[in-house]
Design a protein around this motif. Structure first.
Motif, PDB file in Angstrom:
ATOM      1  N   ALA A   1       0.700   4.495   5.732  1.00 20.25           N
ATOM      2  CA  ALA A   1       1.331   5.679   5.134  1.00 20.25           C
ATOM      3  C   ALA A   1       1.119   5.745   3.625  1.00 20.25           C
ATOM      4  O   ALA A   1       1.703   6.586   2.948  1.00 20.25           O
ATOM      5  CB  ALA A   1       2.824   5.684   5.463  1.00 20.25           C
ATOM      6  N   GLY A   2       0.297   4.839   3.089  1.00 13.96           N
ATOM      7  CA  GLY A   2      -0.029   4.868   1.669  1.00 13.96           C
ATOM      8  C   GLY A   2       0.892   4.062   0.785  1.00 13.96           C
ATOM      9  O   GLY A   2       0.775   4.085  -0.439  1.00 13.96           O
TER      10      GLY A   2
ATOM     11  N   ASP B   1       9.168   6.678   0.753  1.00 14.90           N
ATOM     12  CA  ASP B   1       8.328   7.227  -0.311  1.00 14.90           C
ATOM     13  C   ASP B   1       7.262   6.183  -0.618  1.00 14.90           C
ATOM     14  O   ASP B   1       7.586   5.086  -1.092  1.00 14.90           O
ATOM     15  CB  ASP B   1       9.172   7.518  -1.552  1.00 14.90           C
ATOM     16  N   PRO B   2       5.987   6.484  -0.365  1.00 12.21           N
ATOM     17  CA  PRO B   2       4.932   5.498  -0.581  1.00 12.21           C
ATOM     18  C   PRO B   2       4.848   4.986  -2.019  1.00 12.21           C
ATOM     19  O   PRO B   2       4.357   3.883  -2.255  1.00 12.21           O
ATOM     20  CB  PRO B   2       3.641   6.234  -0.207  1.00 12.21           C
TER      21      PRO B   2
ATOM     22  N   LYS C   1       5.884   7.701  12.894  1.00 11.23           N
ATOM     23  CA  LYS C   1       5.960   6.234  13.036  1.00 11.23           C
ATOM     24  C   LYS C   1       7.070   5.694  12.133  1.00 11.23           C
ATOM     25  O   LYS C   1       7.772   4.764  12.491  1.00 11.23           O
ATOM     26  CB  LYS C   1       4.604   5.606  12.670  1.00 11.23           C
ATOM     27  N   ILE C   2       7.216   6.290  10.942  1.00 12.20           N
ATOM     28  CA  ILE C   2       8.251   5.885   9.988  1.00 12.20           C
ATOM     29  C   ILE C   2       9.314   6.973   9.951  1.00 12.20           C
ATOM     30  O   ILE C   2       9.012   8.139   9.711  1.00 12.20           O
ATOM     31  CB  ILE C   2       7.669   5.658   8.575  1.00 12.20           C
ATOM     32  N   GLU C   3      10.562   6.571  10.166  1.00 13.18           N
ATOM     33  CA  GLU C   3      11.694   7.501  10.169  1.00 13.18           C
ATOM     34  C   GLU C   3      12.656   7.148   9.042  1.00 13.18           C
ATOM     35  O   GLU C   3      12.845   5.986   8.727  1.00 13.18           O
ATOM     36  CB  GLU C   3      12.447   7.410  11.503  1.00 13.18           C
ATOM     37  N   GLY C   4      13.265   8.165   8.466  1.00 16.95           N
ATOM     38  CA  GLY C   4      14.223   7.947   7.383  1.00 16.95           C
ATOM     39  C   GLY C   4      13.624   8.368   6.062  1.00 16.95           C
ATOM     40  O   GLY C   4      12.735   9.218   6.001  1.00 16.95           O
ATOM     41  N   PHE C   5      14.106   7.759   4.976  1.00 14.19           N
ATOM     42  CA  PHE C   5      13.635   8.093   3.635  1.00 14.19           C
ATOM     43  C   PHE C   5      12.594   7.073   3.209  1.00 14.19           C
ATOM     44  O   PHE C   5      12.922   5.975   2.775  1.00 14.19           O
ATOM     45  CB  PHE C   5      14.801   8.116   2.636  1.00 14.19           C
TER      46      PHE C   5
END
Length: 190
Positions: free
Chosen positions: A151-152, A123-124, A117-121
Motif C-alpha cells: 500500500a506504499g 496513511d502510507p 486488504k487494510i481497514e481503518g485509518f
C-alpha cells in the motif's frame, strides 16, 4: 519530555502488574500445545481473556503507548484477529493526549463491500508500528508488513506483547524490521 523518577516507578509498577495478569489470564502451561508455526511448546499464550479483561487490556495499551511515543509513531496496526482488540484499546487510550490512528490487515479480502486488504485509518506517509499479540517466528506479522508495503507504506518496528523467542527477531531483522517486545517467554519462567 523526559520521564521523571516517579513516572519510571509508576511504569515499572504497571509492567509488573501486567506481567502478573498475563501469567494468570494468558499463560497455559503443563502440557504440550501446537503453535501456529507448527511447533509444540510447554508454554502457550492465549491472549483472548487478557485482551477482553478491562484492567489487563488497559495496562497493555498503556505499555504500548509508552513505546509508540518513544518512537514517535502516528499509527499502529496488525493482522486480524489478534491485533484488532489491542489496536482498538491503544487508539482509544491515546486520545486526547497524543492521538494515534489504527488499522488492521485482513488475512483475506472479502468478496463484497470495499474489498480492502487494510481497514481503518492507514496513511502510507505516517510512521507505522505493527503490532502482534504473541510472536513466534514472525510469519503472521510478515503478512501485515507485506500489505503495508504493497500500500506504499513502511514499518520498521514490530511491537509484540509476548515474544516466544523462537526466531521472530532474526526473521524480521532480515526484512529491515526491529522486533520490540513488552515481555519474552523467559519473563514467564519461574
Amino acid at each position: 519530555m523526559t520521564p521523571t523518577e516517579d513516572d519510571n516507578a509508576a511504569r515499572g509498577e504497571r509492567r509488573a502488574n501486567l506481567l502478573a495478569r498475563l501469567r494468570a489470564l494468558a499463560m497455559v502451561s503443563g502440557r504440550d500445545i501446537r503453535l501456529a508455526s507448527g511447533r509444540t511448546s510447554d508454554i502457550y499464550f492465549d491472549m483472548k481473556m487478557a485482551m477482553f479483561d478491562p484492567e489487563t487490556i488497559s495496562l497493555i495499551a498503556e505499555a504500548i503507548l509508552d513505546v509508540l511515543r518513544e518512537r514517535r509513531a502516528g499509527q499502529i496496526g496488525g493482522l486480524e484477529m489478534g491485533a484488532v482488540p489491542i489496536v482498538g484499546a491503544v487508539v482509544c487510550k491515546s486520545f486526547p493526549e497524543s492521538p494515534i490512528s489504527g488499522f488492521f490487515v485482513r488475512k483475506a479480502v472479502k468478496a463484497h463491500g470495499t474489498q480492502r486488504k487494510i481497514e481503518g485509518f492507514f496513511d502510507p506517509a505516517t510512521t507505522t508500528v505493527l503490532l502482534e499479540d504473541v510472536t513466534t517466528t514472525g510469519g503472521s506479522v510478515m503478512e501485515a508488513l507485506q500489505a503495508v508495503r504493497n500500500a506504499g507504506g513502511t514499518a520498521t518496528t514490530v511491537l509484540t506483547v509476548v515474544d516466544r523467542e523462537e526466531g521472530a527477531g532474526a526473521n524480521l531483522a532480515r526484512e529491515g524490521v526491529e522486533l520490540v517486545s513488552l515481555y519474552t517467554k523467559s519473563d514467564f519462567r519461574d
